[in-house]
Scaffold this active site. Sequence first.
Site, PDB file in Angstrom:
ATOM      1  CE  LYS A 193      -3.721   2.151   2.553  1.00  7.51           C
ATOM      2  NZ  LYS A 193      -4.670   1.987   3.647  1.00  7.51           N
ATOM      3  CE  LYS A 246      -5.880   1.582  -0.675  1.00  8.62           C
ATOM      4  NZ  LYS A 246      -6.448   1.470   0.618  1.00  8.62           N
TER       5      LYS A 246
HETATM    6  C1  PBG Z   1      -7.733   2.568   5.373  1.00  2.96           C
HETATM    7  C2  PBG Z   1      -7.924   2.583   3.890  1.00  2.96           C
HETATM    8  C3  PBG Z   1      -7.703   3.626   2.962  1.00  2.96           C
HETATM    9  C4  PBG Z   1      -8.146   3.139   1.730  1.00  2.96           C
HETATM   10  C5  PBG Z   1      -8.580   1.827   1.924  1.00  2.96           C
HETATM   11  N1  PBG Z   1      -8.415   1.499   3.256  1.00  2.96           N
HETATM   12  C6  PBG Z   1      -7.244   5.029   3.139  1.00  2.96           C
HETATM   13  C7  PBG Z   1      -5.909   5.398   3.579  1.00  2.96           C
HETATM   14  O1  PBG Z   1      -5.007   4.590   3.810  1.00  2.96           O
HETATM   15  O2  PBG Z   1      -5.754   6.608   3.752  1.00  2.96           O
HETATM   16  C8  PBG Z   1      -8.170   3.915   0.446  1.00  2.96           C
HETATM   17  C9  PBG Z   1      -9.163   3.445  -0.546  1.00  2.96           C
HETATM   18  C10 PBG Z   1      -9.455   4.394  -1.657  1.00  2.96           C
HETATM   19  O3  PBG Z   1      -8.828   5.463  -1.796  1.00  2.96           O
HETATM   20  O4  PBG Z   1     -10.330   4.068  -2.449  1.00  2.96           O
HETATM   21  N2  PBG Z   1      -6.425   2.578   5.800  1.00  2.96           N
END
Ligand code: PBG
Length: 317
Positions: A193, A246
């Site tokens: 991520k 992601k």
């Molecule tokens: C929670 C989370 C996030 C997303 C999914 N789970 C946000 C972040 O890390 O700030 C982002 C999903 C999206 O932008 O569609 N940690």
Amino acid sequence: MYPEVRLRRTRDKKKMREMVRETSLTPGDFVYPLFVDEKLKKPVESCSMPGVVIHTIDSVPEAAGEARDSGIPAILLFGIPAKKDECGSGSYSKEGIVQRATRAIKDVLDMVVITDLCLCNYTTHGHCGIFDGGKVLNDETLELYGKIAVSQAEAEADIIAPSGMMDGMVKTIREALDESRFKDVLIMSYSIKYCSSFYEPFREVMGSDPSFMGRESYQMDFGNRREAIREVALDVEEGADIIMIKPALPYLDVIKEVRDRFDLPLAAYQVSGEYAMLKGGALNYGKALIETLTSIKRAGSDIIVTYGALDASRALE
Ligand code: PBG
């Protein structure tokens, strides 16, 4: 040169093009994210993600049912609690918003429910872990992740998806689930991520923008590819069943490399900012959606999490 190679021969007719197409989408590829807000009396459309609805406990089963009727096998649930606190206690409550929504869907539908596991939308400071002494604490946060996972599994979630990027989160969650009769519950880890500006529209919906400091101390630097491979290797060792990357489109090279190196099912998340770009008005949304999703699959992803899952499935019919 004879015989002459002419690649346009296979492009001349529609049927011919279909016959030689290497990558095709099906609704079975998609996971549909759904938002449920404890404070809402009726569903509302998101401002930052036009076309995306934020649901109530009562409206969410129907939305999940629509996805299932379009051939989408799974939904991914995000909860917005009425109250937040320092340690995000709403995240592991039996009556927490995600737990209630999961039970409401499972009561009426036979489909895969994936629950996002994180603290950022439950904490007042908006970080993905316990914050103390100017830092997000890793190991103290893991204890809470274990509790959240068990409470989500008790609500009948099929797959737990930890997104907080703490070290050791998959191992802790696997152990917690195994000790609590949930050996059959899967873990889909947000293994890679990146610390990305493409999450902005999502954070607006969730109210989860950190109130101070960014997430650089736990989410990955977007310049790094080798480190991404190390993240996946660790999650595989710790017992992840599905690996997630992601965002998706800015990281197709990483998807390809993970596909080449690992045999686990691979998911990619086309995140809120990617969706918002497609919806921005400069593009033909429907066509650009199919093109980007096809690219993500072509790069090697088996599963695609996308806010456009329903639109894409209907377009493919
Ligand atoms: C929670 C989370 C996030 C997303 C999914 N789970 C946000 C972040 O890390 O700030 C982002 C999903 C999206 O932008 O569609 N940690």
